[in-house]
Design a protein around this motif. Structure first.
Motif, mmCIF file in Angstrom:
data_model
loop_
_atom_site.group_PDB
_atom_site.id
_atom_site.type_symbol
_atom_site.label_atom_id
_atom_site.label_comp_id
_atom_site.label_asym_id
_atom_site.label_seq_id
_atom_site.Cartn_x
_atom_site.Cartn_y
_atom_site.Cartn_z
ATOM 1 N N THR A 1 59.696 41.035 34.897
ATOM 2 C CA THR A 1 60.092 41.069 36.305
ATOM 3 C C THR A 1 61.539 41.508 36.476
ATOM 4 O O THR A 1 61.870 42.324 37.356
ATOM 5 N N ALA A 2 62.421 40.984 35.619
ATOM 6 C CA ALA A 2 63.850 41.240 35.789
ATOM 7 C C ALA A 2 64.298 42.564 35.192
ATOM 8 O O ALA A 2 65.245 43.175 35.695
ATOM 9 N N GLU A 3 63.625 43.047 34.113
ATOM 10 C CA GLU A 3 64.130 44.207 33.396
ATOM 11 C C GLU A 3 63.125 45.343 33.245
ATOM 12 O O GLU A 3 63.368 46.463 33.670
ATOM 13 N N LEU A 4 62.010 45.051 32.607
ATOM 14 C CA LEU A 4 61.140 46.141 32.157
ATOM 15 C C LEU A 4 60.554 46.948 33.308
ATOM 16 O O LEU A 4 60.590 48.179 33.285
ATOM 17 N N ILE A 5 60.028 46.286 34.310
ATOM 18 C CA ILE A 5 59.391 47.025 35.410
ATOM 19 C C ILE A 5 60.410 47.873 36.176
ATOM 20 O O ILE A 5 60.194 49.080 36.383
ATOM 21 N N PRO A 6 61.572 47.310 36.610
ATOM 22 C CA PRO A 6 62.566 48.183 37.284
ATOM 23 C C PRO A 6 63.082 49.297 36.384
ATOM 24 O O PRO A 6 63.259 50.438 36.837
ATOM 25 N N PHE A 7 63.316 48.989 35.093
ATOM 26 C CA PHE A 7 63.865 50.009 34.201
ATOM 27 C C PHE A 7 62.867 51.145 33.974
ATOM 28 O O PHE A 7 63.246 52.326 33.971
ATOM 29 N N LEU A 8 61.605 50.821 33.768
ATOM 30 C CA LEU A 8 60.607 51.869 33.537
ATOM 31 C C LEU A 8 60.406 52.736 34.777
ATOM 32 O O LEU A 8 60.176 53.944 34.669
ATOM 33 N N ILE A 9 60.515 52.138 35.962
ATOM 34 C CA ILE A 9 60.385 52.931 37.193
ATOM 35 C C ILE A 9 61.551 53.911 37.309
ATOM 36 O O ILE A 9 61.357 55.101 37.599
#
Length: 368
Positions: free
Chosen positions: A353-361
């Motif tokens: 929630t905090a890192e992977l999803i925003p970073f991959l987007i």
């Protein structure tokens, strides 16, 4: 009878001979192969005599992809194999010098070898001109605008180093804590007595601005060397506009970093991880800072030594940073497994929630 035969042969030869070579420069051409870090290129050097046979023409056969410099100035860029015939009088006029006796010619090609380069002086008939149909802007001198980006990049780098020196003098302990690679492994931020416990302080905000100035400079250099024009064409901007864009982009990225911290603070509150928002943010900030300094150092080296490989360097650098950041997130997860009294699947949900999803987007939008 013999005179008749001689005259007949003489007139017959006029239909066969199309050129009279006075000087052949093939033996004077010095061809060398030069190798840089990532690629090799070929170069040729020779001098043309401009005094003898003033009524003659110069004949050039230039391999495709070659840049021809006369007296240190770009004369021709041949996109394809090109034949050029220039009178010696016109050549003297194009070379802006006071009655030069000779001119130095340099030919550079990083695509093809220069063994096919031919240079001769003589009188050449119309038959030799059949292959010569160059664009007008290749041969004729033209007034072009000077690109201010190189001056901007040098001045911006000097300003960035000056600000870093001021920060080092005012906050030496903070800078040393953030940029030391050993702290990535030691994970001091995740201890109960972490070195940085407050975000909205002068040292932290000043450092965020300093780091984002470096990131913005790298972004502008990448946009310039690749020729991408998203909102504004950097190649046509003057130096004042470039500095304005640099500061504006840096402030925008700094505000984005503040938003990221507030977002982490909200996620930490939802997952009940007490004060790990500070440790999380500054641990990844350290990885971003070290990566930025490494990329900026290599960019400066290639900018001053081999400008042509900057595009390839940025392509490799961006992809490398993608994997370095993911490795940092994974290593942070391993640290938090041992430091946080939390179930692993809740911790995985927090990291996603905090890192992977925003970073991959964001990575998908940037890298495509």
């Amino acid at each position: 009878m013999q005179r008749v035969i001689f005259l007949f042969l003489l007139f017959s030869m006029n239909h066969v001979l199309y050129a009279q070579v006075l000087e052949n420069y093939q033996n004077n051409i010095l061809i060398s192969k030069n190798r840089s870090i990532f690629k090799k290129y070929h170069s040729a050097k020779f001098e043309i005599d401009l005094q003898n046979f003033p009524e003659s023409n110069m004949y050039f056969e230039i391999p495709g992809g070659s840049s021809v410099f006369m007296d240190g100035k770009l004369w021709v860029f041949a996109e394809r194999d090109t034949t050029i015939i220039k009178s010696l009088m016109e050549l003297k006029q194009e070379i802006d010098a006071l009655i030069p006796s000779s001119v130095r010619v340099d030919v550079i090609n990083d695509v093809a070898v220069l063994d096919g380069l031919q240079v001769m002086k003589g009188f050449f008939g119309q038959k030799s001109l059949e292959n010569y149909d160059p664009p007008k802007n290749v041969i004729e001198w033209e007034l072009r605008e000077v690109d201010d980006f190189d001056d901007f990049f040098i001045l911006a780098t000097v300003l960035l180093l000056f600000l870093a020196a001021i920060y080092k003098g005012v906050f030496p302990n903070v800078l040393d804590l953030i940029i030391r690679p050993q702290t990535v492994i030691s994970a001091d931020d995740f201890s109960e007595t972490g070195s940085i416990q407050k975000f909205f302080t002068l040292d932290v905000l000043f450092y965020l601005l300093l780091m984002n100035l470096g990131i913005s400079l790298l972004v502008m250099l990448y946009v310039h060397v690749t020729g991408i024009s998203i909102f504004v064409d950097l190649g046509n901007s003057d130096i004042n506009s470039l500095f304005f864009i640099w500061f504006l982009l840096s402030i925008g990225l700094a505000l984005l970093a503040v938003f990221k911290f507030l977002f982490l603070k909200a996620v930490v509150y939802l997952f009940d991880l007490s004060k790990f928002d500070f440790a999380h943010f500054f641990y990844l900030l350290r990885i971003i800072s070290i990566s930025m300094m490494v990329m900026l150092s290599f960019s400066l080296f290639f900018f001053f030594n081999n400008y042509s490989v900057l595009v390839n360097f940025f392509e490799i650098g961006v992809r490398s940073f993608f994997w370095v950041y993911l490795f940092g997130v994974f290593f942070m997860f391993l640290i938090m497994v041992n430091r946080v009294p939390f179930k692993n699947y809740h911790l995985i949900a927090y990291i996603c929630t905090a890192e992977l999803i925003p970073f991959l987007i964001i990575a998908k939008l940037i890298m495509g």
